[in-house]
Every structure is written in structure tokens, then in C-alpha cells.
Scaffold this motif. Structure first.
Motif, PDB file in Angstrom:
ATOM      1  N   GLY A 340       0.803  -1.207   0.000  1.00  0.00           N
ATOM      2  CA  GLY A 340       0.000   0.000   0.000  1.00  0.00           C
ATOM      3  C   GLY A 340       0.839   1.260   0.000  1.00  0.00           C
ATOM      4  N   ALA A 341       0.264   2.339  -0.531  1.00  0.00           N
ATOM      5  CA  ALA A 341       0.944   3.630  -0.511  1.00  0.00           C
ATOM      6  C   ALA A 341       1.157   4.129   0.911  1.00  0.00           C
ATOM      7  N   ASP A 342       0.432   3.546   1.862  1.00  0.00           N
ATOM      8  CA  ASP A 342       0.575   3.939   3.269  1.00  0.00           C
ATOM      9  C   ASP A 342       1.590   3.086   4.024  1.00  0.00           C
ATOM     10  N   GLY A 343       2.349   2.243   3.317  1.00  0.00           N
ATOM     11  CA  GLY A 343       3.379   1.430   3.957  1.00  0.00           C
ATOM     12  C   GLY A 343       2.886   0.103   4.486  1.00  0.00           C
ATOM     13  N   THR A 344       1.649  -0.274   4.177  1.00  0.00           N
ATOM     14  CA  THR A 344       1.114  -1.545   4.647  1.00  0.00           C
ATOM     15  C   THR A 344       1.316  -2.646   3.616  1.00  0.00           C
ATOM     16  N   LEU A 345       1.242  -3.887   4.101  1.00  0.00           N
ATOM     17  CA  LEU A 345       1.140  -5.082   3.257  1.00  0.00           C
ATOM     18  C   LEU A 345      -0.218  -5.705   3.549  1.00  0.00           C
ATOM     19  N   ARG A 346      -1.059  -5.866   2.508  1.00  0.00           N
ATOM     20  CA  ARG A 346      -2.452  -6.244   2.725  1.00  0.00           C
ATOM     21  C   ARG A 346      -2.821  -7.529   1.981  1.00  0.00           C
ATOM     22  N   ALA A 347      -3.657  -8.328   2.619  1.00  0.00           N
ATOM     23  CA  ALA A 347      -4.265  -9.505   1.996  1.00  0.00           C
ATOM     24  C   ALA A 347      -5.639  -9.709   2.620  1.00  0.00           C
ATOM     25  N   LEU A 348      -6.577 -10.185   1.826  1.00  0.00           N
ATOM     26  CA  LEU A 348      -7.935 -10.478   2.307  1.00  0.00           C
ATOM     27  C   LEU A 348      -8.566  -9.273   3.012  1.00  0.00           C
ATOM     28  N   GLY A 349      -8.168  -8.066   2.578  1.00  0.00           N
ATOM     29  CA  GLY A 349      -8.756  -6.851   3.131  1.00  0.00           C
ATOM     30  C   GLY A 349      -8.196  -6.430   4.467  1.00  0.00           C
ATOM     31  N   LYS A 350      -7.175  -7.125   4.956  1.00  0.00           N
ATOM     32  CA  LYS A 350      -6.576  -6.782   6.245  1.00  0.00           C
ATOM     33  C   LYS A 350      -5.062  -6.603   6.095  1.00  0.00           C
ATOM     34  N   CYS A 351      -4.409  -6.234   7.182  1.00  0.00           N
ATOM     35  CA  CYS A 351      -2.998  -5.849   7.146  1.00  0.00           C
ATOM     36  C   CYS A 351      -2.099  -6.866   7.839  1.00  0.00           C
ATOM     37  N   LEU A 352      -0.881  -6.986   7.321  1.00  0.00           N
ATOM     38  CA  LEU A 352       0.166  -7.738   8.005  1.00  0.00           C
ATOM     39  C   LEU A 352       0.577  -6.938   9.233  1.00  0.00           C
ATOM     40  N   ASP A 353       0.547  -7.587  10.398  1.00  0.00           N
ATOM     41  CA  ASP A 353       0.644  -6.897  11.684  1.00  0.00           C
ATOM     42  C   ASP A 353       1.627  -7.629  12.596  1.00  0.00           C
ATOM     43  N   VAL A 354       2.476  -6.873  13.321  1.00  0.00           N
ATOM     44  CA  VAL A 354       3.355  -7.460  14.334  1.00  0.00           C
ATOM     45  C   VAL A 354       2.552  -7.554  15.632  1.00  0.00           C
ATOM     46  N   ALA A 355       2.447  -8.747  16.159  1.00  0.00           N
ATOM     47  CA  ALA A 355       1.579  -8.981  17.318  1.00  0.00           C
ATOM     48  C   ALA A 355       1.885  -8.016  18.457  1.00  0.00           C
ATOM     49  N   SER A 356       0.842  -7.305  18.897  1.00  0.00           N
ATOM     50  CA  SER A 356       0.908  -6.374  20.034  1.00  0.00           C
ATOM     51  C   SER A 356       1.913  -5.244  19.829  1.00  0.00           C
TER      52      SER A 356
END
Length: 425
Positions: A340-356
Motif C-alpha cells: 500500500g501507498a501507506d506502507g502496509t502489506l495487505r491480503a484479504l482486506g486486512k494488514c500484516l501486523d506485528v503482534a501487540s
């Protein structure tokens, strides 16, 4: 063989950099390590250009002031002989798509240097206050001058030099050439405890006695967390990591700005002599900085890694907290990721996230509602790391496993194969 002490350049008298420390650095010898691992067969995504100057414009015109500032003054610290002039007198476009930095044996402005009346003029440009980058590919296509005493350079300084001084700011020398070595260029790192003659670097020599002044060549670094790789015309000749520093501080995971200059004389190159022809000219075809991070409109596709397998959302589930894993590539939506242009990595409409939002080695990554936090920011440098800048750690396959279901996590960047990824769109 270079001399035992090779001091470096001083940032000069621009108002915005008056507080910067005097620089005394230079290349140090070191055997180049093996080339970086070759990329996987999948085609990498095109890099997003974050800075570019192609130097197009009428002959005699000055450089683009929105991209470059021109430094003025002399440099006693290296005993260089030139005075860097303002305006387009020594740095101008040639009307054929090149910037020409010209060193002349003259002093029409009656400039005073550290040794008395200046004997030479030249130019030095930087992007401080206008552009800085962290990671990516930084490259220029240039043709260097020839002659004893000529010292062209393409390099970078840490953006915090005004606060921490040099060498704590760090310095990345992408290309330096001295006239008495017409076939060799040098790439060097300088930082606290490894500056000046102790800089960490290596040289690259053209085959068959060719001289760099004979033709244009492309000089580049590919820069990622904990690794910098140098190349000439695409040929990698050294890679440096914190392991090369002997326990000293790695200061290259922060923004740096870009510098171009042509010095005359100094401790390292020595002064011009009767064999040196003036004017000497450094021709720059382009300067480009690129990164895969934040490429807008890039579509979606698989992210492949260790063993040719794909980054996969476990069970194609969309629940918050769903693990992200390695799995055989199968073309499903659970393996289609967009940058994403906002620095995210997205799949299935959600974001790759580092837990907590944790930063510790081994913290799992997962799928989560996109929320704009630092836990969901990813940089995708040209060196094929995927980095969470908040943690300054890389996306990593736990245990270097290639088994289906191997979990993904963040870990200190090592440059190993289990941290290398190809984003395909």
C-alpha cells in the motif's frame, strides 16, 4: 595501495549546515566478500523511485534548487585546494542531459583558501533539507575526470549530523576516485571508531587497464537493514554488515542525504602537477534513489521466499490474529498481497501486523484490521528484505523451515535466505 591516512571532506558554509563537524575520512583496504545471494526466479516488483534528477534542461542552466543546494567554501581539513563556488559557474547542465561539475585553475572571485589565495574552483551539491532516504537503491551514472589531483565523489551523510556530529552521523561513500588510480574506484563506510584511515571499504578495478574517465559507469549501493552492497555497472564487489565492524556501532539504519562533488588536491589524491589538464569535468547523467516501499497502484500478487514458497494467511481466514505462514504457492486470495501507498502489506482486506506492536526477536506476525499503527508499517527495500521500521527487524521464517505452515515472525536482520522475499505484482 592507498596511503596510510586518507582524510575526507568537510561540509561547507551553507547556513543549514554550519553546525556540522569537520570530516576526516577515507577508504580503507578490505577484501570484498562474496556477492549477495542471487534473487529467486520470480520477477521482483518494479522499484518506486523516491528521488530522481535526470539533469534535463538548457545548456548553462543551474541545477534544480528544489532538489539540490550548492555548498560554498574551502576545506582545510583535507588540505584540498579548490574553492566551491555558488551558482552555475562550476555546476551547470550541458543541454544534453548531464550535470557537469567543472574544476578550473582560476580564481576570478579572488576567493581566499586555507593556504592563501585559492588556485582552483569547483562545485559541491547536496540534498540536505530537501531529500533524505533510509534504505533502497542509490545510484548515479557518471563519467569521472582524469588527472593527478582529481577527486570526484558520490556519497551520503547521516541526516542527524547537525545533532550528533561526524563520524557518529555515519558516512556511506558510494564512489570515490583519485586521479593516480585511473582504473579503480572505492566504496567505504565511516562511523564511530572506524573513520578516516579506519573506514571499512574496498576498491573495484576495471579489467584490462581501462580507465573510468574513458566512459560513463553506473555506481550504486543497495541498502537494507544491517547490510549495504556496492556495485559498478551491476557487478557487486563488496557487501558490508555489522559483522565487519568488530563490535563497533552500525549507524546506517536512519535517513541519509546525498552529495556530489569534485575536489582538487588534498592529503589522499595529492595536488595537481604538470601532467594535470584543466578544466577537469565530472559528468553526471542521472542520480536516482528507489525503494519498493509504498509503491502505489502496484496491484497484488504473491510474496515468495524460502524454498520458493509463498507468504500465506492460514486457512484463508480473515479473523483478527490469524497466523501468517509459509506454504506451497497455490494462487489463492490468501497469498495475494499488495504494497500500500501507506506502507502496509495487505491480503484479504486486512494488514500484516506485528503482534501487540512488539519489537522482540521471535514476535509473530499475523493478519489484523488495518489501523495505521507502526506495527503495520513495512519497508520493502530493493535488497529484498521486508522490514518493520519500528522494530528495525526483518520478516523471518521461524527456524528457517520450508515446511508448509512454518510460522513467520520478526527477527534481527541477518541477510540470510529465510529473510529474503520477492514481491510480485
Amino acid at each position: 595501495m592507498h596511503p596510510p591516512y586518507s582524510p575526507r571532506r568537510l561540509l561547507l558554509s551553507l547556513a543549514s549546515v554550519l553546525a556540522l563537524a569537520a570530516l576526516t575520512t577515507g577508504p580503507a583496504q578490505g577484501a570484498p566478500p562474496p556477492p549477495a545471494p542471487a534473487p529467486s526466479a520470480a520477477a521482483p516488483a518494479a522499484a518506486a523511485v523516491t528521488f530522481s534528477d535526470e539533469f534535463d534542461g538548457p545548456a548553462g542552466s543551474a541545477v534544480n534548487g528544489s532538489k539540490w543546494q550548492i555548498e560554498t567554501g574551502d576545506n582545510v581539513n583535507n588540505h584540498e585546494r579548490q574553492y566551491y563556488t555558488p551558482g552555475a559557474g562550476n555546476a551547470a547542465l550541458d543541454g544534453r542531459g548531464n550535470l557537469v561539475i567543472t574544476a578550473r585553475r582560476e580564481n576570478p572571485g579572488n576567493y581566499a583558501c586555507w593556504y592563501g589565495r585559492c588556485e582552483y574552483t569547483s562545485a559541491r551539491l547536496n540534498t540536505s533539507g530537501k531529500f533524505a532516504t533510509t534504505y533502497g537503491r542509490v545510484e548515479a551514472r557518471m563519467k569521472v575526470p582524469r588527472g593527478q589531483g582529481m577527486w570526484p565523489a558520490f556519497w551520503m551523510l547521516g541526516n542527524d549530523i547537525g545533532q550528533v556530529g561526524w563520524p557518529a552521523s555515519g558516512e556511506i561513500d558510494i564512489m570515490e576516485n583519485v586521479g593516480f588510480e585511473p582504473s579503480t574506484v572505492h566504496g567505504t563506510l565511516h562511523g564511530p571508531g572506524y573513520s578516516g584511515a579506519g573506514g571499512i571499504g574496498a576498491g573495484y578495478t576495471l579489467p584490462g587497464g581501462q580507465a573510468f574517465a574513458d566512459a560513463f559507469h553506473t555506481f550504486a549501493v543497495d541498502w537494507s537493514p544491517n547490510a549495504i552492497t556496492w556495485s559498478v555497472d551491476g557487478a557487486v564487489y563488496q557487501r558490508r554488515t555489522p559483522a565487519d565492524l568488530g563490535g563497533r556501532q552500525w549507524v546506517f539504519d536512519k535517513p541519509f542525504f546525498v552529495i556530489l562533488n569534485l575536489a582538487v588536491g588534498g592529503y589522499w589524491p595529492g595536488d595537481p602537477d604538470g601532467s594535470t589538464t584543466f578544466p577537469g569535468q565530472l559528468l553526471v547523467d542521472y542520480v536516482r534513489v528507489s525503494s519498493d516501499a509504498g509503491q502505489p497502484g502496484g496491484g497484488s500478487g504473491p510474496v515468495t521466499g524460502l524454498g520458493g514458497k509463498c507468504v500465506d494467511v492460514a486457512g484463508a481466514a480473515t479473523a483478527n490474529g490469524t497466523p501468517v505462514q509459509l506454504y506451497d504457492c497455490n494462487g489463492t486470495a490468501a497469498q495475494r498481497w499488495s504494497v500500500g501507498a501507506d506502507g502496509t502489506l495487505r491480503a484479504l482486506g486486512k494488514c500484516l501486523d506485528v503482534a501487540s506492536g512488539a519489537t522482540a526477536d521471535g514476535t509473530a506476525v499475523r493478519l489484523w484490521d488495518c489501523n495505521g499503527t507502526a506495527a503495520q508499517q513495512w519497508a520493502v527495500p530493493a535488497a529484498r528484505d521486508i522490514v518493520n521500521p519500528q522494530a528495525n527487524k526483518c520478516l523471518d521464517v521461524a527456524g528457517s523451515s520450508t515446511a508448509n505452515g512454518a510460522r513467520l515472525q520478526i527477527w534481527t536482520c541477518t541477510g540470510a535466505a529465510n529473510q529474503k522475499w520477492t514481491v510480485t505484482r
